[in-house]
Design an enzyme around this catalytic site. Structure first.
Site, PDB file in Angstrom:
ATOM      1  N   ALA A 149       0.849  -1.200   0.000  1.00 17.01           N
ATOM      2  CA  ALA A 149       0.000   0.000   0.000  1.00 17.01           C
ATOM      3  C   ALA A 149       0.877   1.240   0.000  1.00 17.01           C
ATOM      4  O   ALA A 149       1.981   1.231   0.554  1.00 17.01           O
ATOM      5  CB  ALA A 149      -0.910   0.006   1.232  1.00 17.01           C
ATOM      6  N   ASP A 150       0.388   2.279  -0.652  1.00 24.52           N
ATOM      7  CA  ASP A 150       1.084   3.558  -0.561  1.00 24.52           C
ATOM      8  C   ASP A 150       0.086   4.700  -0.764  1.00 24.52           C
ATOM      9  O   ASP A 150      -1.001   4.489  -1.299  1.00 24.52           O
ATOM     10  CB  ASP A 150       2.228   3.655  -1.571  1.00 24.52           C
ATOM     11  CG  ASP A 150       3.342   4.584  -1.069  1.00 24.52           C
ATOM     12  OD1 ASP A 150       3.144   5.284  -0.062  1.00 24.52           O
ATOM     13  OD2 ASP A 150       4.410   4.609  -1.687  1.00 24.52           O
ATOM     14  N   THR A 151       0.483   5.878  -0.319  1.00 26.81           N
ATOM     15  CA  THR A 151      -0.440   7.015  -0.272  1.00 26.81           C
ATOM     16  C   THR A 151       0.170   8.243  -0.938  1.00 26.81           C
ATOM     17  O   THR A 151       1.346   8.536  -0.738  1.00 26.81           O
ATOM     18  CB  THR A 151      -0.774   7.331   1.204  1.00 26.81           C
ATOM     19  OG1 THR A 151      -1.393   6.189   1.790  1.00 26.81           O
ATOM     20  CG2 THR A 151      -1.724   8.515   1.321  1.00 26.81           C
ATOM     21  N   GLY A 171      -3.346   3.611  -2.740  1.00 23.64           N
ATOM     22  CA  GLY A 171      -3.429   2.434  -3.607  1.00 23.64           C
ATOM     23  C   GLY A 171      -3.048   1.193  -2.824  1.00 23.64           C
ATOM     24  O   GLY A 171      -2.203   1.253  -1.932  1.00 23.64           O
TER      25      GLY A 171
END
Lengths: 192, 192
Positions: free
Chosen positions: A70-72, A107
């Protein structure tokens, strides 16, 4: 590690705390990707791509297991804000966010061997106008560092945030409701 | 208690944790009001009225000091949900909220001797459809008790919440951004 644990390619304390709310067993491992943003993709695609890079960077070590990444991203007027590297960058980011509405997109990638599923969730966040003094005081707290956009919505920035539209947990770094639905689908063998 | 502390007529652990984000010194004291909802008022007026009752119930003991009161309402289709008294009520509330969008309104009262200022903040919260089993599991966690609407947005209910529109902190029980602006006004002698 028990056989039913899932793998999460993350060492973010926030993401670790959030994923515990899903009541599943997770093993955390640092991702080995360089998290490079592909500027030819849309923001949504680019952040899912980074999440996928994270998951794939470790999935080879976990055959047959579900691996998450996950990353933002923080986006204001087409500008992407990552993690500030120093006080100066934190000041620039917070000054830009002050009095404005920006987007936060998280995501997520779910990978098992050669299969993968990507999704994202987003929200718009509105900051009150902050004074120079308030921005400086916030930077002094050191909370802005290591956070995309130089703030933590659940922390000392809370008093400056007037409005959210969308998935609060995407802003915190992990869209829990969507991830929960996808994990249930995985467990019912309908995800891949 | 130092002379600059403000008084907060609340013993809610959530509100205590939130108000610490404002970086002011607070003394907490239980309110002595019976928190009765006036059905002739609008929901917004009614919850501000309860917040005022709370603040006034203790302000007599704190002459010249700023005293705060706050309370939160959950509203679905004109029905008001308070705190569930037992499993049955928690089940009814959560079943009603499942798959729907409801409103959460937090009212705040700021009182000093004979003067007062009231405000509120609100948000719409959307729940995913929850299965009977998911609702029962959530009740077993005991998190629903002592919470308006039988859930805690920042807790185990998070995975069922797909969307928020408005002030997240109003949903948690204390609208921080508005309260922060009002406290600054108080400190600048422009509130009353």
């Amino acid at each position: 590690m028990n056989d039913k644990s899932y793998i999460f390619a993350s060492e973010s304390p926030r993401r670790k705390a959030l994923i515990k709310l899903l009541d599943r067993s997770f093993v955390f491992t640092p991702s080995k990707s360089d998290e490079k943003l592909d500027r030819e993709l849309s923001f949504e695609e680019a952040i899912m791509d980074i999440a996928l890079q994270k998951a794939l960077s470790v999935s080879g070590e976990y055959h047959g297991r579900l691996v998450l990444g996950a990353d933002t991203l923080v986006v204001l007027n087409k500008d992407v804000f990552g993690k500030p590297k120093n006080e100066e960058q934190a000041y620039e980011m917070l000054s830009a966010l002050s009095g404005e509405t920006h987007s936060v997109i998280t995501g997520v990638a779910m990978v098992r061997d050669g299969q993968h599923k990507l999704f994202y969730s987003k929200a718009n966040v509105t900051f009150d106008k902050m004074s120079d003094q308030e921005i400086r005081a916030y930077i002094q707290s050191e909370e802005p560092f290591n956070k995309a956009g130089a703030y933590a919505i659940q922390g000392l920035a809370a008093k400056h945030i007037t409005k959210i539209e969308g998935d609060y947990y995407a802003v915190m770094g992990l869209p829990l409701a969507k991830l929960y639905q996808h994990i249930k689908a995985f467990e019912n063998n309908t995800l891949f």
